[in-house]
Design an enzyme around this catalytic site. Structure first.
Site, short mmCIF file in Angstrom:
data_model
loop_
_atom_site.label_atom_id
_atom_site.label_comp_id
_atom_site.label_asym_id
_atom_site.label_seq_id
_atom_site.Cartn_x
_atom_site.Cartn_y
_atom_site.Cartn_z
N ASP A 74 -3.19 -24.08 21.08
CA ASP A 74 -4.51 -23.52 20.79
C ASP A 74 -4.53 -23.07 19.33
O ASP A 74 -3.47 -22.96 18.70
CB ASP A 74 -4.83 -22.34 21.72
CG ASP A 74 -3.86 -21.19 21.58
OD1 ASP A 74 -2.63 -21.44 21.52
OD2 ASP A 74 -4.31 -20.02 21.51
N GLU A 134 -2.16 -18.62 23.02
CA GLU A 134 -1.34 -17.77 22.14
C GLU A 134 -2.20 -16.96 21.19
O GLU A 134 -1.96 -15.77 20.97
CB GLU A 134 -0.36 -18.63 21.35
CG GLU A 134 0.76 -17.84 20.69
CD GLU A 134 0.40 -17.23 19.34
OE1 GLU A 134 1.10 -16.30 18.91
OE2 GLU A 134 -0.59 -17.67 18.71
N GLU A 135 -3.23 -17.58 20.64
CA GLU A 135 -4.01 -16.91 19.60
C GLU A 135 -4.86 -15.76 20.15
O GLU A 135 -5.40 -14.97 19.39
CB GLU A 135 -4.90 -17.92 18.86
CG GLU A 135 -4.15 -19.04 18.15
CD GLU A 135 -3.28 -18.56 16.99
OE1 GLU A 135 -3.25 -17.36 16.70
OE2 GLU A 135 -2.62 -19.43 16.38
N THR A 154 -29.45 7.62 6.86
CA THR A 154 -29.00 9.02 6.81
C THR A 154 -28.74 9.54 8.21
O THR A 154 -29.48 10.35 8.76
CB THR A 154 -30.07 9.89 6.12
OG1 THR A 154 -31.34 9.60 6.73
CG2 THR A 154 -30.15 9.61 4.64
ZN ZN Z 1 1.14 -19.55 16.19
#
Ligand code: ZN
Ligand code: NAG
Length: 493
Positions: free
Chosen positions: A118, A183-184, A346
């Site tokens: 991935d 994994e990511e 504000t």
């Molecule tokens: Zn990697």
């Protein structure tokens, strides 16, 4: 006469396991274009695990990975790891984990190569010079999302096995693969899968190899440590709603002021962590480590220009590397609920949540750090005598990973690097976190090595990610050689 001699000669040759590096290297060189084409096919798949709309592409990527291993004659499984829960309560199938096996000779060592297919998101509008999913060769650099992280290294491992097969050479070790697709985004489902297969798929594995990182310079490297991470939310809540600063300012004790006040007590301007107990827990820098760092190739000016700063926290190499790899640090990432849009509203925000993290190193314990940070922030907050409420939570507690560089796996790595690159390996650490290394270590009890082939300037996770042909092709030769070196390690019983 010859009839009697011949078998004994054959016996001698097979006994020393003559490693025919030249033939294998030549095979790799002459198949270079095929390897680049294979990478092109893989990069063309937008296997972005963070984008639920790309999930079909991710499933396709896992299927392609499995197909590649099947085509090589491996024993391949697509392991179902369940579903992912989305914020809206829906569920989405996780990409299956691909496992593969080549050889099961009990007299050989068995290595397990871990990788992922991935990728991080990428759009040309983000500032890419080329289409991120169209692999483009510019001066020997192959640009494309996922090229270096982690598609080329995964393919290089497969090509290494294929080269032995193509030349009818026996694999010096049994080779297993574990390739995931999340994994990511935090390897969802993988920990459970490793645990579930601890006594089956992983039971005969001797060593785990991860090639999901890069070199530090042009010198090939072996990675022996990563930092962990404890990620905190600190929430300060006051009035029941946001207020006008003109109307109410000056009468209300503001949550944001409280929050900034306590955040400022986490770390000094010179980088000293002020939370009591944290610095004391860290393993001291040994003379040996100091010498190792001193030997590493690292250009401070290159590093400065790469990140675009003219001053760093430290001015010498050893201090910089040590603080990047083996000391903890505090980073303040952001404040939720703060006014952050353009313009000048504000407002007095009624509730603000700071996000900060502390990179973990040996010998820090996440559970202890959680208590140290929570107690400390509450004590600092109490001194402010504020009527607002503070809530501190730790949402990630990832442990660091550290390997023994004297282990035979690292010896094998040094020998292989010397053979292929004719250079001494740099022994390096990663400042970031690769939690799966620690999981493999804790769950399987096996020794792990990180054997990177990515370049120091590959631009992982950023625009114009690339993998050089040189690293890809020579990296394949490194893996071929490494398998042969690992075969020499005495099999543990
Ligand atoms: Zn990697
Ligand atoms: C990829 O880029 C090449 C030029 O490098 C171009 O010829 C080709 O049409 C592009 N392919 C796609 C699918 O965009």
């Amino acid at each position: 006469m010859t009839l009697f001699l011949l078998p004994s000669i054959l016996l001698v040759i097979s006994a020393v396991h003559a490693f025919q590096f030249e033939e294998l290297a030549h095979y790799v060189d002459s198949h270079q274009e095929e390897y680049v084409e294979a990478l092109r096919d893989w990069v063309a798949v937008e296997s972005d695990s963070s984008d639920v709309l790309k999930r079909p592409e991710l499933h396709r990527m896992m299927e392609m990975t499995a197909q590649k291993l099947r085509s090589m004659g491996g024993n391949v499984q697509l392991v179902d790891i369940g579903v992912q829960e989305l914020p809206d309560g829906q569920t989405l199938a996780l990409p299956k984990v691909v496992t593969g096996q080549f050889g099961s000779d009990p007299n050989k060592n068995t290595v397990c190569v871990y990788g992922h297919v991935d990728v991080q998101p990428a759009k040309i509008e983000d500032g890419w010079a080329t289409e991120p999913y169209n692999l483009t060769d510019i001066n020997g650099n192959l640009y494309g999302r996922g090229a270096s992280d982690n598609k080329a290294p995964v393919l290089a491992w497969m090509h290494a096995v294929e080269a032995y097969q193509a030349l009818n050479m026996e694999l010096p070790v049994n080779v297993k693969f574990v390739v995931e697709g999340m994994e990511e985004t935090g390897s969802n489902g993988l920990d459970a899968m490793i645990l579930a297969q601890r006594d089956t798929f992983f039971s005969d594995v001797d060593f785990i190899i991860i090639s999901d990182c890069g070199w530090l310079s042009r010198r090939p490297a072996l990675t022996y440590g990563t930092r962990g991470n404890c990620y905190f939310f600190a929430e300060v809540e006051g009035p029941k709603q946001d207020l006008h600063s003109g109307v109410y300012g000056g009468t209300v004790i503001e949550p944001m002021t409280d929050l900034i006040g306590i955040l400022d007590t986490l770390i000094s301007p010179s980088g000293k962590i002020l939370v009591p107990g944290i610095r004391e827990a860290v393993a001291p820098l040994s003379d040996e480590e100091w010498r190792m760092y001193q030997d590493i190739e690292f250009d401070i000016n290159d590093y400065k220009s790469k990140i675009g700063v003219n001053q760093l926290m430290y001015t010498n190499k050893v201090d910089l590397l040590a603080h990047r790899w083996r000391y903890p640090t505090v980073t303040i990432h952001g404040i939720e609920g703060a006014f952050s849009a353009p313009g000048s509203k504000t407002v007095i925000p009624a509730k603000v949540i700071a996000k900060f993290s502390i990179r973990q190193v040996p010998d820090m314990e996440p559970a202890v750090v959680k208590k140290q940070v929570t107690d400390y922030l509450h004590s600092v907050f109490a001194k402010r005598k504020s009527p607002n409420t503070l809530k501190v939570t730790m949402i990630i507690g990832a442990k660091p990973w550290l390997a023994d560089t004297k282990h035979a796996l690292y010896e094998a790595g040094r020998t292989a690097i010397k053979k292929v690159f004719d250079m001494e390996a740099d022994l390096i650490r990663e400042g970031g976190t690769i939690p799966i290394a620690r999981t493999f270590q804790d769950v399987t009890g096996k020794s792990i090595i990180m054997l990177p082939i990515g370049g120091f300037d590959d631009g992982l996770h950023s625009q114009n990610e690339k993998m050089s042909r040189y690293n890809y092709i020579e990296g394949t030769k490194l893996f071929i050689t490494y398998l042969n070196e690992v075969a020499q390690i005495k099999k543990s019983v």
